[in-house]
Scaffold this active site. Structure first.
Site, short mmCIF file in Angstrom:
data_model
loop_
_atom_site.label_atom_id
_atom_site.label_comp_id
_atom_site.label_asym_id
_atom_site.label_seq_id
_atom_site.Cartn_x
_atom_site.Cartn_y
_atom_site.Cartn_z
N HIS A 29 -7.01 -6.12 0.28
CA HIS A 29 -5.91 -5.17 0.46
C HIS A 29 -5.07 -5.63 1.65
CE1 HIS A 29 -4.01 -1.33 -0.36
NE2 HIS A 29 -4.03 -1.04 0.93
N ASP A 71 -9.27 -6.50 -4.08
CA ASP A 71 -8.73 -5.28 -3.49
C ASP A 71 -9.50 -4.08 -4.02
OD1 ASP A 71 -7.27 -3.13 -2.54
OD2 ASP A 71 -5.32 -4.07 -2.90
N SER A 82 0.83 -1.20 0.00
CA SER A 82 0.00 0.00 0.00
C SER A 82 0.86 1.25 0.00
CB SER A 82 -0.96 -0.05 1.20
OG SER A 82 -1.97 0.91 1.09
#
Length: 336
Positions: free
Chosen positions: A165, A131, A45
């Site tokens: 995610h 995600d 991320s």
């Protein structure tokens, strides 16, 4: 006892405690004589975006990169709105040809290393089909971006796993298909740490089984020396490093930097990201020192993210940036 005597006694106790080390933080990061030709970086991320920045900015230093749910270099263009939209959920707005040209132009200013350094690098890219935080299309653009600078034989893209995610493991975390939930680590029966490091340094690294416990040293180190003299770089006071048994008394070990995502640093998860993403076990078997720099919260960074949109300044994505310089300095220390 008088008030004055009480104050003197208290000050004496403080002096004794400080002299004994009771009030000091962790020690400085040690030098281990690491192999300067075998340094790599990865992240999830915001850590994925930061990993790209470090790889592009310091391409003379980093010969490999692993990106999990990140995006192209300078995607946000120092604009938080771009970061939250185009670079996360609306990738149709990403002008990848422009970002490629920006990278080439920036290299001419010498504020990032020459792009030619990346030609033979190893690049691992991952996006989960579930995600919704950084959607797969953003990583598709990153794949296109890297193909402009890196030989395609060095790029590995994984995009078919039904994960959300998260960083992916074979033994820890949420169920694989969970879209987005702390600690943002998911068990998909896939050892992502191994796959990243094996692509960068392999093939042929020794793979740990899912029950292995790393037997090297997991250490805290003082990050305050890497913070800027003025202002804040959203760097925690403490970072982590894993030193394999085989690297404690010998030099020449490989060095990897692993960057957590938002809400995954020490303030939110203590050392959970560093201890449970699987890097330490792979590192132990293959003599790889792993540095875990820690970002923290600030007024402009409430989630403890790495700076990939400019909250620390307009130079956030180049070698002049405080966070970039800090991580590079940590690498240099381990190499010394």
């Amino acid at each position: 006892m008088t008030s004055s005597s009480s104050n003197h006694a208290f000050l004496l106790l403080l002096f004794v405690a400080a002299a004994s080390g009771a009030l000091t933080g962790p020690p400085p990061l040690n030098g281990y004589g690491g192999d300067a030709n075998q340094v790599s970086v990865s992240g999830l991320s915001s850590g994925g975006f930061m990993a790209v920045q470090l790889h592009v900015g310091f391409s003379k230093t980093f010969m490999g990169v692993g990106v999990v749910a990140g995006g192209p270099y300078y995607c946000a263009q120092a604009n938080l709105m771009f970061a939250l939209t185009e670079c996360m959920v609306s990738p149709v707005g990403i002008n990848i040809d422009w970002l490629i040209q920006v990278t080439k132009n920036t290299a001419l200013t010498l504020t990032i290393d020459a792009t030619s350094n990346m030609a033979k690098d190893k690049v691992y890219l991952y996006t989960g089909t579930n995600d919704g935080t950084v959607v797969p299309g953003v990583m598709d653009h990153l794949n296109t971006y890297y193909n402009a600078f890196v030989d395609s034989s060095g790029i590995k893209m994984i995009s078919s796993m039904p994960s959300g995610h998260a960083f992916i493991t074979d033994n820890y975390g949420n169920e694989c298909t969970v879209a987005s939930k702390a600690p943002y680590i998911s068990n998909c029966d896939y050892n992502q740490a191994y796959e990243i490091l094996d692509h960068i340094y392999g093939p042929g690294l020794i793979k740990p089984d899912s029950s292995m416990i790393a037997g090297g040293e997991f250490l805290e180190f003082d990050q305050t020396e890497y913070q800027p003299a003025f202002g804040t770089a959203s760097l925690d006071d403490v970072g982590y490093v894993y030193v394999p048994t085989g690297c404690m008394s010998s030099t020449g070990c490989r060095v990897h930097v692993s960057l957590h995502g938002c809400k995954q640093g020490r303030k939110f998860l203590d050392n959970e990201y560093a201890m449970h993403t699987g890097y330490n076990e792979v590192a132990e078997l293959n003599n790889i020192i792993v540095i875990y720099p820690q970002a923290t919260t600030s007024l402009s960074n409430g989630n403890g993210c790495w700076d990939w949109w400019g909250y620390t300044g307009l130079d956030y994505a180049c070698k002049l940036a405080d966070q970039m310089k800090a991580v590079k300095a940590m690498v240099d220390r381990v190499l010394s």
